[in-house]
Motif scaffolding. Structure first.
Motif, PDB file in Angstrom:
ATOM      1  N   ARG A  13       0.711  -0.902  -0.342  1.00 25.68           N
ATOM      2  CA  ARG A  13      -0.233  -0.166   0.145  1.00 25.68           C
ATOM      3  C   ARG A  13       1.076   1.583  -0.207  1.00 25.68           C
ATOM      4  N   ILE A  14       2.045   1.596   0.443  1.00 23.85           N
ATOM      5  CA  ILE A  14       2.385   2.218   0.679  1.00 23.85           C
ATOM      6  C   ILE A  14       3.403   2.676  -0.475  1.00 23.85           C
ATOM      7  N   GLU A  15       4.091   1.855  -1.090  1.00 22.20           N
ATOM      8  CA  GLU A  15       4.872   1.642  -2.201  1.00 22.20           C
ATOM      9  C   GLU A  15       3.852   1.759  -3.555  1.00 22.20           C
ATOM     10  N   LYS A  16       2.178   1.806  -3.615  1.00 18.07           N
ATOM     11  CA  LYS A  16       1.349   2.309  -4.197  1.00 18.07           C
ATOM     12  C   LYS A  16       1.084   3.796  -4.374  1.00 18.07           C
ATOM     13  N   ALA A  17       1.204   3.941  -2.983  1.00 19.29           N
ATOM     14  CA  ALA A  17       1.132   5.747  -2.792  1.00 19.29           C
ATOM     15  C   ALA A  17       2.003   6.310  -3.365  1.00 19.29           C
ATOM     16  N   ILE A  28       4.697   5.231  -5.397  1.00 21.74           N
ATOM     17  CA  ILE A  28       4.745   4.706  -6.707  1.00 21.74           C
ATOM     18  C   ILE A  28       6.810   5.101  -6.357  1.00 21.74           C
ATOM     19  N   GLN A  29       6.777   3.538  -5.567  1.00 19.29           N
ATOM     20  CA  GLN A  29       8.381   4.373  -5.224  1.00 19.29           C
ATOM     21  C   GLN A  29       8.499   2.485  -4.736  1.00 19.29           C
ATOM     22  N   ASP A  30       9.576   1.703  -4.643  1.00 17.79           N
ATOM     23  CA  ASP A  30       9.987   0.077  -4.261  1.00 17.79           C
ATOM     24  C   ASP A  30      10.755   0.714  -2.815  1.00 17.79           C
ATOM     25  N   LEU A  31      10.338   0.163  -2.207  1.00 17.53           N
ATOM     26  CA  LEU A  31      10.839   0.187  -0.648  1.00 17.53           C
ATOM     27  C   LEU A  31      11.519  -0.645   0.168  1.00 17.53           C
ATOM     28  N   ARG A  32      12.068  -1.637  -1.049  1.00 19.36           N
ATOM     29  CA  ARG A  32      13.156  -2.670  -0.349  1.00 19.36           C
ATOM     30  C   ARG A  32      14.181  -1.446   0.296  1.00 19.36           C
ATOM     31  N   GLY A  33      15.437  -2.659   1.336  1.00 23.33           N
ATOM     32  CA  GLY A  33      16.107  -1.462   1.694  1.00 23.33           C
ATOM     33  C   GLY A  33      16.471  -0.459   1.789  1.00 23.33           C
ATOM     34  N   THR A  34      14.898  -0.379   2.557  1.00 21.76           N
ATOM     35  CA  THR A  34      15.162   1.574   3.430  1.00 21.76           C
ATOM     36  C   THR A  34      14.479   0.738   5.192  1.00 21.76           C
TER      37      THR A  34
END
Length: 188
Positions: A79-83, A85-91
């Protein structure tokens, strides 16, 4: 340590912990009542049953919490990634979600084992001939009921309710389970 405390205090982890603690405590109470007050109670059987059942419950709750929390954290990240529009892997957000999942599952794996360590202690004293099996069972039941009261009081405190009322309520449920167990033992 502060990070683990913060993770624990997030609603789901604490809720899983309390549920697992109650499940394991009632299970251990049932084992003690069901196996220690029989005519020829075998100390080795009582202790082995307490440990193996606690280990099985720890594995079961640890794995189920890991799977459930992994799913929830993945959905939250999606949901956060869609909102964003960014990949959160490694964050930090991604790493935090993984930490929550791992800590929650480890806490729930270890909860029945810690509860077992407390409940089995009187039987350890019986194993070294400091107590009789019957005395160990009575002390173990008192400890188990006290554990239920303490956790109930803790729930009352964190829920901003009267801790004494919550503690006594949980103690009452424990006494009901104890009496039912004794009644069932008398039938067999």
């Amino acid at each position: 340590m502060r990070r683990i405390k913060r993770i624990f205090e997030k609603g789901g982890v604490r809720r899983f912990f309390i549920n697992t603690l109650f499940d394991s405590t009632f299970m251990l109470l049932g084992i003690v009542v069901g196996s220690a007050f029989v005519t020829e109670a075998r100390l080795e059987s009582i202790m082995a049953t307490l440990v193996t059942t606690s280990l099985a419950l720890g594995i079961s709750t640890g794995v189920s919490v890991y799977e459930a929390e992994s799913l929830e954290q993945e959905r939250k990240l999606d949901r956060i990634e869609k909102a964003m529009i960014q990949d959160l892997r490694g964050t930090v957000v991604h790493d935090s979600a993984k930490s929550i999942t791992l800590v929650a599952s480890l806490i729930n794996f270890s909860t029945p084992l810690v509860s077992c360590a407390i409940v089995i202690l009187p039987f350890v004293f019986a194993a070294v001939d400091v107590l009789s099996v019957e005395s160990a069972a009575r002390i173990s039941i008192a400890v188990t009921l006290s554990e239920l009261f303490i956790v109930g009081a803790y729930m009352g405190r964190i829920g901003k309710k009267n801790p004494w009322v919550k503690g006594l309520r949980m103690l009452g449920f424990g006494l009901i389970a104890f009496v039912i167990g004794l009644f069932l033992d008398s039938l067999l």
